[in-house]
Design a protein around this motif. Structure first.
Motif, PDB file in Angstrom:
ATOM      1  N   ASP A 117      -7.182   8.074  -5.126  1.00  0.00           N
ATOM      2  CA  ASP A 117      -8.489   8.687  -5.301  1.00  0.00           C
ATOM      3  C   ASP A 117      -8.982   9.292  -3.979  1.00  0.00           C
ATOM      4  OD1 ASP A 117     -10.193   9.002  -7.482  1.00  0.00           O
ATOM      5  OD2 ASP A 117     -11.713   7.798  -6.424  1.00  0.00           O
ATOM      6  N   GLU A 118      -8.764   8.569  -2.903  1.00  0.00           N
ATOM      7  CA  GLU A 118      -9.183   9.054  -1.583  1.00  0.00           C
ATOM      8  C   GLU A 118      -8.467  10.344  -1.202  1.00  0.00           C
ATOM      9  OE1 GLU A 118      -9.492   6.268   1.748  1.00  0.00           O
ATOM     10  OE2 GLU A 118      -9.601   4.647   0.271  1.00  0.00           O
ATOM     11  N   LEU A 171      -4.660   2.675  -6.560  1.00  0.00           N
ATOM     12  CA  LEU A 171      -5.533   3.561  -7.345  1.00  0.00           C
ATOM     13  C   LEU A 171      -6.634   4.121  -6.456  1.00  0.00           C
ATOM     14  CD1 LEU A 171      -5.879   1.572 -10.723  1.00  0.00           C
ATOM     15  CD2 LEU A 171      -4.390   3.504 -10.208  1.00  0.00           C
ATOM     16  N   ARG A 172      -7.192   3.267  -5.602  1.00  0.00           N
ATOM     17  CA  ARG A 172      -8.274   3.709  -4.717  1.00  0.00           C
ATOM     18  C   ARG A 172      -7.739   4.707  -3.679  1.00  0.00           C
ATOM     19  NH1 ARG A 172     -10.111  -1.117  -2.496  1.00  0.00           N
ATOM     20  NH2 ARG A 172      -9.048  -0.650  -0.554  1.00  0.00           N
ATOM     21  N   GLU A 173      -6.565   4.412  -3.130  1.00  0.00           N
ATOM     22  CA  GLU A 173      -6.004   5.314  -2.119  1.00  0.00           C
ATOM     23  C   GLU A 173      -5.698   6.697  -2.718  1.00  0.00           C
ATOM     24  OE1 GLU A 173      -4.026   2.274   1.141  1.00  0.00           O
ATOM     25  OE2 GLU A 173      -2.706   3.026  -0.429  1.00  0.00           O
ATOM     26  N   SER A 214      -4.934  -2.089  -7.528  1.00  0.00           N
ATOM     27  CA  SER A 214      -6.290  -1.581  -7.269  1.00  0.00           C
ATOM     28  C   SER A 214      -6.317  -0.748  -5.994  1.00  0.00           C
ATOM     29  CB  SER A 214      -7.299  -2.720  -7.096  1.00  0.00           C
ATOM     30  OG  SER A 214      -7.010  -3.758  -7.962  1.00  0.00           O
ATOM     31  N   ILE A 215      -5.595  -1.239  -4.968  1.00  0.00           N
ATOM     32  CA  ILE A 215      -5.605  -0.512  -3.691  1.00  0.00           C
ATOM     33  C   ILE A 215      -4.956   0.863  -3.856  1.00  0.00           C
ATOM     34  CG2 ILE A 215      -4.636  -0.487  -1.345  1.00  0.00           C
ATOM     35  CD1 ILE A 215      -4.999  -3.580  -1.351  1.00  0.00           C
ATOM     36  N   ARG A 246       0.846  -1.197   0.000  1.00  0.00           N
ATOM     37  CA  ARG A 246       0.000   0.000   0.000  1.00  0.00           C
ATOM     38  C   ARG A 246       0.881   1.245   0.000  1.00  0.00           C
ATOM     39  NH1 ARG A 246      -3.800  -0.490   5.001  1.00  0.00           N
ATOM     40  NH2 ARG A 246      -4.614   1.449   4.138  1.00  0.00           N
TER      41      ARG A 246
END
Ligand SMILES: [Zn+2]
Length: 288
Positions: free
Chosen positions: A63-64, A59-61, A56-57, A15
């Motif tokens: 975004d957050e 990309l999501r982080e 995926s993680i 991460r």
């Protein structure tokens, strides 16, 4: 002048940690204040260390945190043919050679495969190495550090490992050229590889680009924060807004009035309005 194009290029071997957030904020802010584009590249070629789920993680982080990158994320593992082609072109131009030395052999011996004339299909498990030209530009201009000199002492650079992993240096340089990146903003842990990478630019007939090396986030005096030494995930240490403010403080930016209760996107927007490259500190900094 051509448009500024920057990039943030994390490796999905875990991460995001605080050091990666600092690099993301730095690359993003510098591109934005220069009215440029900021690309997102996932450097996932080391199939021993990188995992799809971390892509995926990450990309999501991102975004957050409220980052909005230009275009779709560029995933290196979807473009391996490009790196192989660049590598083969270097072989054809006699700027790279195949090598059958094992890692344990290389611990105590130097590689003389350059004169062996090994062919790609003559043996399995050949590595491919780039020949560092004896005469090469051994300095570059860094926007933070000024002129830095790093003569390349090694004679060759691995392009493709014996286990078929495409090297970070080959892929990173090929992509920065293909994507038209005009300035690389990254952590200072990579500052001493810059002149080596410039040898590759030259061999691939590309123009040199400019650099800006950010201070390195350190766990203590000795260890930088990294996934390899199990740095904690940045979003386990605080909310996206809290950690964005911390990253901006790390980069010595004006965080006056930025509150952890604000949405991250708002913090980013406000920070960009007053982000100053000249405030970015030099060297290493222990994260407190
Ligand atoms: Zn060898």
């Amino acid at each position: 002048m051509s448009q500024y194009i920057g990039r943030f290029a994390p490796s999905p071997s875990g991460r995001l940690h605080f050091g990666s957030l600092v690099a993301a904020v730095g690359a993003y802010a510098v591109a934005k204040i220069k009215d440029g584009k900021i690309l997102l590249r996932i450097e996932d070629l080391d199939f021993f260390r990188c995992k799809k789920e971390y892509t995926s993680i990450i990309l999501r982080e991102l975004d957050e945190f409220g980052f909005k990158f230009d275009g779709e994320p560029y995933i290196q593992s979807e473009h391996t043919d490009v790196y192989y082609k660049a590598a083969k072109d270097l072989v054809a131009k006699e700027k790279a050679f195949y090598c059958n030395c094992t890692r344990s052999y290389l611990k105590n011996n130097s590689c003389h495969c350059r004169n062996k004339g090994l062919k790609e299909d003559s043996e399995d498990n050949l590595a491919l190495r780039f020949i560092i030209p004896k005469v090469h530009q051994d300095y570059f201009e860094d926007e933070i550090y000024g002129q830095k000199r790093f003569p390349v002492l090694q004679e060759s650079l691995t392009l493709i490992r014996r286990d078929k992993v495409i090297s970070y240096n080959l892929a990173c340089v090929v992509d920065d050229i293909r994507q038209g990146v005009t300035q690389v903003v990254r952590g200072s842990d990579l500052i001493d590889i810059t002149t080596t990478q410039m040898c590759l630019y030259k061999a691939l007939d590309a123009d040199y680009i400019s650099y800006l090396h950010l201070p390195l986030a350190m766990a203590d005096d000795t260890y930088k924060l990294s996934k390899q030494n199990r740095s904690p995930a940045v979003l386990d240490q605080g909310s996206p807004s809290q950690m964005l403010i911390k990253a901006l403080e790390f980069l010595n930016q004006d965080t006056d009035g930025l509150q952890p209760q604000m949405p991250p996107k708002k913090i980013l927007d406000k920070a960009l309005e007053r982000f100053e490259i000249k405030r970015i500190p030099v060297g290493k900094k222990v994260v407190v």
